[in-house]
Design a protein around this motif. Structure first.
Motif, PDB file in Angstrom:
ATOM      1  N   UNK A 111     -15.104  -6.546  -9.984  1.00 53.43           N
ATOM      2  CA  UNK A 111     -14.231  -6.418  -8.819  1.00 53.43           C
ATOM      3  C   UNK A 111     -14.153  -4.964  -8.393  1.00 53.43           C
ATOM      4  N   UNK A 112     -13.955  -4.718  -7.100  1.00 51.34           N
ATOM      5  CA  UNK A 112     -13.813  -3.338  -6.639  1.00 51.34           C
ATOM      6  C   UNK A 112     -12.417  -2.774  -6.807  1.00 51.34           C
ATOM      7  N   UNK A 138      -5.669  -1.924  -1.158  1.00 55.38           N
ATOM      8  CA  UNK A 138      -6.915  -2.666  -1.235  1.00 55.38           C
ATOM      9  C   UNK A 138      -7.086  -3.445  -2.514  1.00 55.38           C
ATOM     10  N   UNK A 139      -5.989  -3.814  -3.172  1.00 57.09           N
ATOM     11  CA  UNK A 139      -6.069  -4.610  -4.397  1.00 57.09           C
ATOM     12  C   UNK A 139      -6.766  -5.937  -4.109  1.00 57.09           C
ATOM     13  N   UNK A 140      -7.449  -6.470  -5.126  1.00 59.02           N
ATOM     14  CA  UNK A 140      -8.141  -7.742  -4.957  1.00 59.02           C
ATOM     15  C   UNK A 140      -7.162  -8.866  -4.675  1.00 59.02           C
ATOM     16  N   UNK A 178      -9.982 -13.074 -14.887  1.00 58.81           N
ATOM     17  CA  UNK A 178     -10.620 -12.319 -15.969  1.00 58.81           C
ATOM     18  C   UNK A 178     -10.480 -10.819 -15.747  1.00 58.81           C
ATOM     19  N   UNK A 179     -10.659 -10.086 -16.822  1.00 62.24           N
ATOM     20  CA  UNK A 179     -10.573  -8.633 -16.756  1.00 62.24           C
ATOM     21  C   UNK A 179      -9.614  -8.111 -17.796  1.00 62.24           C
ATOM     22  N   UNK A 197      -9.445   0.713 -15.120  1.00 63.21           N
ATOM     23  CA  UNK A 197     -10.722   0.314 -14.503  1.00 63.21           C
ATOM     24  C   UNK A 197     -10.502  -0.504 -13.239  1.00 63.21           C
ATOM     25  N   UNK A 198     -11.533  -0.562 -12.411  1.00 65.22           N
ATOM     26  CA  UNK A 198     -11.420  -1.296 -11.155  1.00 65.22           C
ATOM     27  C   UNK A 198     -11.171  -2.782 -11.368  1.00 65.22           C
TER      28      UNK A 198
END
Length: 253
Positions: A111-112, A138-140, A178-179, A197-198
């Protein structure tokens, strides 16, 4: 002007859609929803000329869409359509984004930008403010656990229509995207020494009771915001804003 009393007029359309559509309260909510691609079947205003003048001043990018969409109605008609009239005299109904599409966007890796998790939030206004912040960074997406509906009209009002700029859903703790899960906790490591992390999943506890035991147990990292001794806590939206700003300092925009 379209006759609002006609069977196919805006009031009839409004009543057909009101039970399941997203209420956009006010000019700015409608402006943001249109900017980020919302499908808006009906929009009303108590003063069409004034609303279009406001668009000329603040939202020229969606002025043409507003011109085609807006129907002027009498103030009494407008007040009967909305639970709490907005000072701009503007309201609209939008189609809620697909849950499947939102969940797909939230699950996509890499993810960005991070996903924000509100663990069992209680305050509708705070949830809306967090969604507005997340969209600005700009959060996912923003996901909530617990009983609060993140698409409640009060939350959408607090988010100024920016639900359409990010993925917003309610999930269980087991369904979190996930993440690596970074949970904000007073006992965690000072966030100033941590690089987020992004693809981080950033979890924030409720305003009253903090993180649930279930989510805390799943956390990969506990991190804490700097805070002066004897100050008990930050507002939820403030905590999210501070954390996203910390992430943004090293993000690759």
């Amino acid at each position: 002007m379209t006759d609002p009393a006609a069977p196919t007029g805006p009031v009839a359309v409004w009543h057909r859609l009101a039970d399941f559509a997203v209420l956009l309260d006010g000019f700015h909510a409608l402006k943001h929803a249109l900017r980020f691609g919302a499908e808006v079947p009906v929009a009303v205003t108590t003063d069409r000329a004034a609303t279009l003048a406001l668009a000329d001043e603040l939202a020229s990018d969606v002025r043409e869409k507003l011109d085609a969409l807006l129907t002027e109605v009498a103030p009494g008609t407008y007040e009967n359509l909305v639970p709490r009239p907005h000072p701009t005299g503007v309201a609209a109904l939008a189609v809620r984004p697909s849950r499947a599409a939102n969940l797909e966007a939230l699950a996509r890796v890499p993810r960005p930008a991070p996903v924000v998790v509100l663990d069992n939030p209680r305050n509708l206004g705070n949830a809306g403010a967090v969604i507005r912040l997340a969209a600005g960074f700009g959060a996912t997406g923003v996901v909530t656990t617990g009983t609060l509906d993140p698409w409640h009209p009060t939350v959408v009002r607090g988010g100024a229509g920016l639900h359409f700029a990010t993925a917003v859903e309610r999930v269980t703790v087991e369904e979190l995207p996930p993440g690596p899960l970074y949970a904000l906790d007073p006992e965690g490591d000072d966030i100033r020494g941590v690089k987020l992390p992004d693809d981080a999943v950033l979890a924030f506890g409720s305003e009253r009771s903090g993180l649930s035991a279930e989510l805390r147990a799943r956390a990969d990292h506990l991190v804490a915001l700097p805070m002066r001794p004897q100050v008990s806590s930050y507002n939820l939206a403030t905590s999210v804003g501070m954390t996203l700003y910390h992430w943004s300092l090293t993000a690759d925009f």
